[in-house]
Design a protein around this motif. Sequence first.
Motif: not given
Length: 227
Positions: A83-86, A130-132, A134-140
């Motif tokens: 989990c801490a890796t992701t 997976k956010d690469t 600035a402004g990415d919010a793929k984890g939402q």
Amino acid sequence: MTARIVLPAAELALLTACGQGEPGPAAAPVVIQQAAAAQPAVGLGASNVDGLGPVLTDSNGMTHYRFDRDTARPPKSACAGECATTWPPVVATGAVDVRGVDAKLVGTVARADGTQQVTVNGWPVYRYAKDTVAGDAKGQGVGGTWAAITPTGAKAATPETAIRTTNIPARTPSSPTATAARSTCSPRTARTRRRPRARVSAPPPGRRSWRAGRPASRASTRSWWAR
């Protein structure tokens, strides 16, 4: 913070003996002061992310997140191992540079590996692998347990979620008059308030009531017997 480098006396004697006939008495160790590399500060700020509004970011504009399985009172992280890796925790190795965030809400919590993870209003803060940019919010919304964290420690809401929660019509309490009207006009109440039908006594055989072809009423029957 400074580091200290100590040279042994024997090495110092060899350095000073060059060009001299006889070495002098052993000199005391010499302490050389050297500046240590300063630890970089962790930057926290607030940035507007499309579809989420103001969220917590680092100095590079990368979105930060919070985990629903963590606790804020007391602060505790439930994300370790894979989990801490992701979701790499935001670890403070030095000072925390706060901009656009209430410094009173910023703190740290000790993780199982001994590092200090940054917290906002008690919630441990993470990044998303997976956010690469600035402004990415793929984890939402990943897994239904991850959400971008706001500068106050709350979960950032997507526009769809905000619409679903704000467009629910409010339920207004019924007025006493309307409640009384419904109770008096209900079918069950109407049935109970009907008057019982009057019994109709049939006339003796061969006799009809004054209303030909209709059953004799109680009044006509009494008038017949009075004859």
